[in-house]
Design a protein around this motif. Structure first.
Motif, mmCIF file in Angstrom:
data_model
loop_
_atom_site.group_PDB
_atom_site.id
_atom_site.type_symbol
_atom_site.label_atom_id
_atom_site.label_comp_id
_atom_site.label_asym_id
_atom_site.label_seq_id
_atom_site.Cartn_x
_atom_site.Cartn_y
_atom_site.Cartn_z
ATOM 1 N N ARG A 28 -2.724 -6.416 -1.540
ATOM 2 C CA ARG A 28 -3.329 -5.949 -0.303
ATOM 3 C C ARG A 28 -4.760 -6.448 -0.235
ATOM 4 N N TYR A 29 -5.143 -6.939 0.892
ATOM 5 C CA TYR A 29 -6.483 -7.494 1.028
ATOM 6 C C TYR A 29 -6.960 -7.292 2.455
ATOM 7 N N ARG A 30 -8.156 -6.706 2.600
ATOM 8 C CA ARG A 30 -8.743 -6.448 3.935
ATOM 9 C C ARG A 30 -7.729 -5.795 4.875
ATOM 10 N N ASP A 31 -7.118 -4.718 4.377
ATOM 11 C CA ASP A 31 -6.195 -3.893 5.175
ATOM 12 C C ASP A 31 -4.923 -4.623 5.609
ATOM 13 N N SER A 32 -4.543 -5.711 4.978
ATOM 14 C CA SER A 32 -3.261 -6.342 5.304
ATOM 15 C C SER A 32 -2.530 -6.652 4.015
ATOM 16 N N ASP A 33 -1.203 -6.727 4.140
ATOM 17 C CA ASP A 33 -0.407 -7.159 2.993
ATOM 18 C C ASP A 33 -0.393 -8.673 2.979
ATOM 19 N N THR B 41 -1.118 -13.571 5.428
ATOM 20 C CA THR B 41 -0.572 -12.288 5.905
ATOM 21 C C THR B 41 0.900 -12.497 6.261
#
Ligand code: ATP
Ligand code: MG
Length: 477
Positions: free
Chosen positions: A123-128, A154
């Motif tokens: 997970r990175y910056r609120d996205s998978d 993403t």
């Protein structure tokens, strides 16, 4: 109602399993679509990472990375996906200096080992993200020997691809099921048409129309139904013929004594001699008695014949019923100077039947014996046990019935020619129906002495429940 419709039932049996198959298939399609989309995504990530790796150079002993535009363009999938990358020197082993990209991009749990790429989710910056990490050796560097390249994307594109793949499969299969349903519906409609036609045929018929139904248009599965229907109409035909004959015979039997009665009355009116008037009145009385008896017999017949008014069946003491029957015939026996004997071998003989009818049975048999045996004869009624049955026997020493007549005398209105005494030929027919309605049999035989007739009635013995009150007067109608 829906569950009773053959059409809906058959359709259900066809469509429910089909729908089940489609469901399982859709699930399988979805699964393989995810695998396919996963492989495609991973390949793109790897290709992008490799093309970035190729562009790492050293200048003055320092690694430099130039990101080729093609490395990012290969992600254009239609979905607004974001691509992140990170290029860093791999020394020291825990992660070295950032060369380009996002320094905080998640790294794999174990660093890549240079031979095979490492794929992972994070997970990175609120996205998978789906990511790949590769290690690229770099020559000519003083401190480092290799660089780690991470590329992540993403998941929008992947989801879009999965959806496209499986909805296409699902729609195809749903269309197949729909087509199958439409064809099945029309097929059933056509297949059931002959049955519907048969139904309309049956409804249209007049009650006296008993011709067989045609089964030529019907499927072989439905032919047994029509066969059964036709057998039934045949039985109905037989039965209605019997009824018609009975009515004709009964009318005939009533007409003859009525004609005689009218002649006798005319004679009585005409004659002036009181003695002749008396004689005529005596004859009229005898005639009316006979007619009353016939009317009673017809009524009894209508009650005991199959399909007649249901009678109350109960345990009956045959000994008591026979005794009452004999009492009612004492007058006839005395008048003809007959020796009428009763010889029951048990105090009680319980059978199941209708008390009035069983008494009527004995009356009919003994009445015959008393009438057809010449005056001064001997008539004996016996009751004895034989296995699970009770035997009622009536024997006389009269002329008997010739063996070839013994079947026919049980037919309605059949009388042996020249038997003399008055009668309409219903007595034995009634007796037989009464016996059969009690589950028994009746047979005619020679007596042990040779001359005369022996009538044997065999009735299954029943449990002695309450046999009292069996002479309720209301039962004689
Ligand atoms: N005990 C008997 N001995 C000789 N013949 C008999 C005897 N019982 C019956 N039959 C013959 O069988 C024929 C049929 O008997 P059945 O009792 O059915 O009719 P029926 O006596 O003639 O008339 P119904 O009893 O209706 O007044 C009689 O006409 C008679 O010829
Ligand atoms: Mg008789």
């Amino acid at each position: 109602m829906a569950a009773r419709s053959l059409r809906l039932q058959l359709l259900g049996w066809l469509l429910i399993p089909l729908a089940g198959i489609v469901l399982v298939n859709t699930w399988i399609t979805y699964d393989s679509a995810s695998v396919t989309a996963g492989i495609v995504t991973d390949r793109t990530l790897l290709a992008s990472a490799r093309s970035m790796a190729e562009q790492i150079q050293t200048s003055n002993g320092v690694m430099e990375a130039v990101i080729p535009p093609s490395a990012l363009e290969m992600f254009a999938s239609g979905a607004a996906d974001r691509v992140y990358y990170r290029i860093a020197s791999s020394d020291p082993p825990s992660g070295g200096a950032l060369i380009a990209g996002y320094g905080d991009l998640p790294t794999p749990a174990r660093p890549p080992d240079g031979l095979s790429p490492r794929y992972y989710d994070a997970r990175y910056r609120d996205s998978d993200l789906r990511l790949v990490a590769i290690r690229q050796p770099v020559a000519g560097v003083a401190t480092s020997h290799s660089a780690d390249i991470i590329v992540g994307e993403t998941l929008g594109g992947r989801a879009l691809m999965i959806n496209r793949l499986w909805t296409a499969g699902f729609l195809q299969q749903a269309a197949l099921v729909l087509i199958a349903a439409v064809f099945a519906w029309f097929g059933l409609q056509r297949g059931l048409a002959p049955l519907m036609e048969l139904g309309r045929d049956v409804v249209k018929r007049r009650p006296d129309e008993l011709a067989p139904f045609s089964d030529t248009a019907l499927q072989s599965e439905l032919k047994p139904l029509v066969g059964a229907l036709n057998q039934y109409t045949e039985r109905l035909q037989g039965w209605s013929a019997v009824q018609r004959r009975f009515i004709v015979n009964a009318a005939h039997q009533l007409r003859t004594p009525l004609t005689v009665l009218s002649t006798q009355t005319a004679y009585a009116l005409r004659t002036t001699s009181p003695a002749e008037k008396d004689e005529a009145l005596q004859a009229i009385r005898a005639n009316t008695r006979q007619m009353a008896r016939l009317a009673n017999q017809l009524l009894t017949m209508s009650q005991v014949e199959p399909g007649g008014r249901p009678m109350k069946i109960q345990p009956v003491d045959l000994v008591a019923a026979a005794r009452r029957a004999l009492e009612s015939l004492v007058g006839l026996a005395l008048g003809r100077n007959m020796d009428l004997g009763f010889d029951p071998r048990a105090k009680e003989a319980i059978v199941s039947g209708n008390p009035t009818m069983l008494q009527e049975l004995v009356v009919n048999l003994v009445d015959n014996a008393l009438r057809y045996t010449p005056a001064g004869g001997v008539v004996t009624v016996g009751i004895e046990r034989a296995g699970a049955d009770w035997l009622l026997s009536v024997r006389d020493n009269g002329p008997g019935i010739a063996p070839e007549e013994r079947e026919r005398v049980f037919e309605r209105f059949y009388r042996v020619l020249g038997s003399g005494a008055e009668g309409s030929g219903l007595g034995l027919a009634i007796a037989k129906e009464i016996v059969e309605s009690s589950g028994g049999t009746i047979a005619l035989a020679d007596t042990e002495a040779g001359a005369g007739l022996l009538v044997v009635v065999r009735l299954p013995a029943a449990e002695a429940a309450d046999v009292h009150g069996q002479t309720s007067p209301s039962e004689r109608s």
